[in-house]
Design a protein around this motif. Structure first.
Motif, PDB file in Angstrom:
ATOM      1  N   PRO A  52      -0.829  -7.202 -13.817  1.00  0.00           N
ATOM      2  CA  PRO A  52      -0.855  -8.154 -12.712  1.00  0.00           C
ATOM      3  C   PRO A  52      -1.624  -9.426 -13.057  1.00  0.00           C
ATOM      4  O   PRO A  52      -2.534  -9.399 -13.889  1.00  0.00           O
ATOM      5  N   GLY A  53      -1.230 -10.511 -12.412  1.00  0.00           N
ATOM      6  CA  GLY A  53      -2.014 -11.747 -12.485  1.00  0.00           C
ATOM      7  C   GLY A  53      -1.988 -12.426 -13.831  1.00  0.00           C
ATOM      8  O   GLY A  53      -1.101 -12.177 -14.649  1.00  0.00           O
ATOM      9  N   PRO A  54      -2.969 -13.290 -14.037  1.00  0.00           N
ATOM     10  CA  PRO A  54      -2.991 -14.158 -15.213  1.00  0.00           C
ATOM     11  C   PRO A  54      -2.927 -13.406 -16.546  1.00  0.00           C
ATOM     12  O   PRO A  54      -2.369 -13.911 -17.508  1.00  0.00           O
ATOM     13  N   ASP A  55      -3.470 -12.181 -16.608  1.00  0.00           N
ATOM     14  CA  ASP A  55      -3.451 -11.419 -17.865  1.00  0.00           C
ATOM     15  C   ASP A  55      -2.044 -11.266 -18.421  1.00  0.00           C
ATOM     16  O   ASP A  55      -1.831 -11.321 -19.632  1.00  0.00           O
ATOM     17  N   GLY A  56      -1.087 -11.049 -17.512  1.00  0.00           N
ATOM     18  CA  GLY A  56       0.278 -10.794 -17.964  1.00  0.00           C
ATOM     19  C   GLY A  56       1.187 -12.008 -17.891  1.00  0.00           C
ATOM     20  O   GLY A  56       2.362 -11.925 -18.264  1.00  0.00           O
ATOM     21  N   ASP A  57       0.652 -13.135 -17.429  1.00  0.00           N
ATOM     22  CA  ASP A  57       1.533 -14.284 -17.175  1.00  0.00           C
ATOM     23  C   ASP A  57       2.176 -14.864 -18.443  1.00  0.00           C
ATOM     24  O   ASP A  57       3.356 -15.216 -18.441  1.00  0.00           O
ATOM     25  N   PHE A  58       1.406 -14.959 -19.529  1.00  0.00           N
ATOM     26  CA  PHE A  58       1.999 -15.550 -20.741  1.00  0.00           C
ATOM     27  C   PHE A  58       3.052 -14.604 -21.331  1.00  0.00           C
ATOM     28  O   PHE A  58       4.115 -15.043 -21.783  1.00  0.00           O
ATOM     29  N   VAL A  59       2.770 -13.309 -21.295  1.00  0.00           N
ATOM     30  CA  VAL A  59       3.750 -12.329 -21.792  1.00  0.00           C
ATOM     31  C   VAL A  59       5.030 -12.406 -20.961  1.00  0.00           C
ATOM     32  O   VAL A  59       6.143 -12.383 -21.504  1.00  0.00           O
ATOM     33  N   ARG A  60       4.872 -12.531 -19.631  1.00  0.00           N
ATOM     34  CA  ARG A  60       6.075 -12.671 -18.786  1.00  0.00           C
ATOM     35  C   ARG A  60       6.808 -13.977 -19.095  1.00  0.00           C
ATOM     36  O   ARG A  60       8.034 -14.032 -19.093  1.00  0.00           O
ATOM     37  N   HIS A  61       6.028 -15.009 -19.406  1.00  0.00           N
ATOM     38  CA  HIS A  61       6.626 -16.304 -19.737  1.00  0.00           C
ATOM     39  C   HIS A  61       7.504 -16.209 -20.994  1.00  0.00           C
ATOM     40  O   HIS A  61       8.601 -16.760 -21.047  1.00  0.00           O
ATOM     41  N   ILE A  62       7.051 -15.477 -22.014  1.00  0.00           N
ATOM     42  CA  ILE A  62       7.815 -15.429 -23.281  1.00  0.00           C
ATOM     43  C   ILE A  62       8.811 -14.262 -23.341  1.00  0.00           C
ATOM     44  O   ILE A  62       9.818 -14.352 -24.030  1.00  0.00           O
ATOM     45  N   PHE A  63       8.532 -13.167 -22.623  1.00  0.00           N
ATOM     46  CA  PHE A  63       9.400 -11.976 -22.747  1.00  0.00           C
ATOM     47  C   PHE A  63      10.072 -11.546 -21.443  1.00  0.00           C
ATOM     48  O   PHE A  63      10.817 -10.569 -21.422  1.00  0.00           O
ATOM     49  N   GLY A  64       9.787 -12.274 -20.356  1.00  0.00           N
ATOM     50  CA  GLY A  64      10.229 -11.821 -19.037  1.00  0.00           C
ATOM     51  C   GLY A  64      11.732 -11.775 -18.834  1.00  0.00           C
ATOM     52  O   GLY A  64      12.230 -11.098 -17.937  1.00  0.00           O
ATOM     53  N   SER A  65      12.504 -12.487 -19.668  1.00  0.00           N
ATOM     54  CA  SER A  65      13.946 -12.542 -19.438  1.00  0.00           C
ATOM     55  C   SER A  65      14.718 -11.451 -20.191  1.00  0.00           C
ATOM     56  O   SER A  65      15.930 -11.337 -20.049  1.00  0.00           O
ATOM     57  N   PHE A  66      14.016 -10.640 -20.977  1.00  0.00           N
ATOM     58  CA  PHE A  66      14.705  -9.590 -21.744  1.00  0.00           C
ATOM     59  C   PHE A  66      14.661  -8.262 -20.983  1.00  0.00           C
ATOM     60  O   PHE A  66      13.773  -8.039 -20.158  1.00  0.00           O
ATOM     61  N   ARG A  67      15.614  -7.352 -21.269  1.00  0.00           N
ATOM     62  CA  ARG A  67      15.738  -6.095 -20.521  1.00  0.00           C
ATOM     63  C   ARG A  67      15.322  -4.898 -21.376  1.00  0.00           C
ATOM     64  O   ARG A  67      16.155  -4.129 -21.849  1.00  0.00           O
ATOM     65  N   PHE A  68      14.009  -4.754 -21.556  1.00  0.00           N
ATOM     66  CA  PHE A  68      13.503  -3.683 -22.415  1.00  0.00           C
ATOM     67  C   PHE A  68      13.671  -2.297 -21.791  1.00  0.00           C
ATOM     68  O   PHE A  68      13.705  -1.298 -22.494  1.00  0.00           O
ATOM     69  N   ASP A  69      13.745  -2.252 -20.440  1.00  0.00           N
ATOM     70  CA  ASP A  69      13.847  -0.949 -19.759  1.00  0.00           C
ATOM     71  C   ASP A  69      15.118  -0.199 -20.155  1.00  0.00           C
ATOM     72  O   ASP A  69      15.210   1.003 -19.976  1.00  0.00           O
ATOM     73  N   GLU A  70      16.106  -0.909 -20.707  1.00  0.00           N
ATOM     74  CA  GLU A  70      17.375  -0.263 -21.075  1.00  0.00           C
ATOM     75  C   GLU A  70      17.398   0.229 -22.523  1.00  0.00           C
ATOM     76  O   GLU A  70      18.363   0.853 -22.954  1.00  0.00           O
ATOM     77  N   VAL A  71      16.325  -0.057 -23.270  1.00  0.00           N
ATOM     78  CA  VAL A  71      16.365   0.166 -24.726  1.00  0.00           C
ATOM     79  C   VAL A  71      15.840   1.549 -25.127  1.00  0.00           C
ATOM     80  O   VAL A  71      14.759   1.958 -24.718  1.00  0.00           O
ATOM     81  N   THR A  72      16.627   2.253 -25.929  1.00  0.00           N
ATOM     82  CA  THR A  72      16.170   3.479 -26.588  1.00  0.00           C
ATOM     83  C   THR A  72      16.068   3.155 -28.072  1.00  0.00           C
ATOM     84  O   THR A  72      17.082   2.890 -28.728  1.00  0.00           O
ATOM     85  N   VAL A  73      14.858   3.109 -28.582  1.00  0.00           N
ATOM     86  CA  VAL A  73      14.675   2.684 -29.968  1.00  0.00           C
ATOM     87  C   VAL A  73      15.355   3.677 -30.912  1.00  0.00           C
ATOM     88  O   VAL A  73      15.180   4.892 -30.805  1.00  0.00           O
ATOM     89  N   THR A  74      16.165   3.127 -31.800  1.00  0.00           N
ATOM     90  CA  THR A  74      16.966   3.947 -32.705  1.00  0.00           C
ATOM     91  C   THR A  74      16.569   3.633 -34.139  1.00  0.00           C
ATOM     92  O   THR A  74      16.866   2.560 -34.653  1.00  0.00           O
ATOM     93  N   PRO A  75      15.842   4.573 -34.773  1.00  0.00           N
ATOM     94  CA  PRO A  75      15.342   4.325 -36.126  1.00  0.00           C
ATOM     95  C   PRO A  75      16.454   4.409 -37.168  1.00  0.00           C
ATOM     96  O   PRO A  75      17.564   4.851 -36.863  1.00  0.00           O
ATOM     97  N   PRO A  76      16.172   4.003 -38.396  1.00  0.00           N
ATOM     98  CA  PRO A  76      17.210   3.998 -39.428  1.00  0.00           C
ATOM     99  C   PRO A  76      17.633   5.411 -39.837  1.00  0.00           C
ATOM    100  O   PRO A  76      16.864   6.355 -39.727  1.00  0.00           O
ATOM    101  N   HIS A  77      18.861   5.513 -40.329  1.00  0.00           N
ATOM    102  CA  HIS A  77      19.357   6.767 -40.890  1.00  0.00           C
ATOM    103  C   HIS A  77      18.937   6.903 -42.350  1.00  0.00           C
ATOM    104  O   HIS A  77      18.868   7.991 -42.898  1.00  0.00           O
TER     105      HIS A  77
END
Ligand SMILES: [Zn+2]
Length: 317
Positions: A117-142
């Protein structure tokens, strides 16, 4: 070559997928074709961007499906689309050091910062807020490798050269010798500011020197427009300067924050993301004395924001 979103044809069956303006999270990908097949370099920052790319490259891949994916390094903006390619049966290849960092934790830690919340997260939201990380399942290399790996893509030889740790522990260059083209990952930020997460700076300089000695005409950077060795030299100059200035201040006994505040970037202050100076100085300090600075990722990002004059909505810097 114009720098616009989408597929850029470099000739010789090599392509780039470009995402202007090349800032935070807006990475490039690459496509290298052989007989009846192709290799994709990196998979972008979320599933929507990755699907948009897969749709946008169909004019090439319908006849030459992607059978291999190379992740140039472990940062999310180069790997978070992996699952879409794995689902199509592509083999994902990365260095051992990159693979070790390709975990779901890397998504969770960004989501956690975005929720602050608040100013602590504001810059991160500014640079990453438009991406949809909640949909990502990290898939490592084979498949993983250390040092060098040669791949055959439909009769065409592709060389993977691990140059990390530099930007990250597992940085890898993807070289197409017969086309004189190099996909550099984030070893080159074309027209932007490099950020030394892993270091040391000296290894990154070695990697840039290696590129300068290679027989290549075009370099597809991890971020920014398609480059030549001119941009490689510019990046080298920046990293050599910042590395030296930080070391001088360490030797004089300045704190990392004092060093960050006192380095004059000159013309580099006009580069996008020039606030990355904060991490670049912190990395030099950590290399010289691992106990000297302990900042978590959030503290570093907020220092970058402050250097760039980022103001929170409440006006608190
Ligand atoms: Zn990147």
């Amino acid at each position: 070559m114009t720098y616009r979103k989408g597929l850029a044809d470099l000739g010789s069956g090599c392509y780039a997928w470009l995402q202007p303006d090349g800032g935070w999270g807006l990475s490039n990908a690459g496509l290298i074709t052989g007989a009846g097949t192709s290799l994709l370099v990196d998979t972008l920052f979320d599933l929507r961007l990755a699907q948009d790319m897969l749709d946008g490259i169909r004019s090439v891949t319908d006849a030459r499906p992607v059978s291999t994916v190379v992740n140039t390094h472990s940062d999310g903006d180069h790997i978070f689309g992996n699952e879409l390619l794995a689902a199509k049966g592509a083999e994902i290849v990365a260095s051992v050091a990159a693979a070790e960092l390709m975990t779901q934790d890397s998504v969770d830690s960004v989501l956690e910062m975005l929720r602050l919340p608040g100013p602590d997260g504001d810059f991160v939201r500014h640079i990453f807020g438009s991406f949809r990380f909640d949909e990502v399942t990290v898939t490592p290399p084979h498949r993983t490798f250390e040092g060098h790996l040669s791949l055959d893509v439909g009769g065409r030889e592709i060389e993977l050269i691990q140059v990390g740790p530099a930007h990250t522990p597992g940085d890898t260059l993807v070289h197409v010798p017969d086309a004189r083209i190099l996909y550099s990952g984030d070893i080159l930020f074309s027209g932007g500011t490099p950020v030394v997460w892993a270091g040391p700076v000296e290894r990154w300089l070695d990697a840039l020197d290696l590129i300068l000695g290679m027989d290549v005409d075009h370099i597809v950077p991890g971020h920014g427009p398609i480059a030549t060795k001119t941009e490689v030299r510019a990046s080298r100059d920046y990293l050599a300067y910042v590395g030296e200035e930080a070391r001088k201040r360490f030797d004089k006994g300045l704190t990392a924050d004092e060093a960050i505040a006192s380095i004059d970037l000159g013309e580099w202050a006009a580069l996008p993301e020039h606030g990355r100076l904060a991490q670049n100085v912190i990395n030099v300090y950590q290399q010289l004395d691992p106990e000297s600075v302990r900042f978590d990722r959030l503290a570093v990002l907020n220092r970058m924001g402050a250097l760039e004059g980022f103001l929170t909505p409440e006006g608190i810097r």
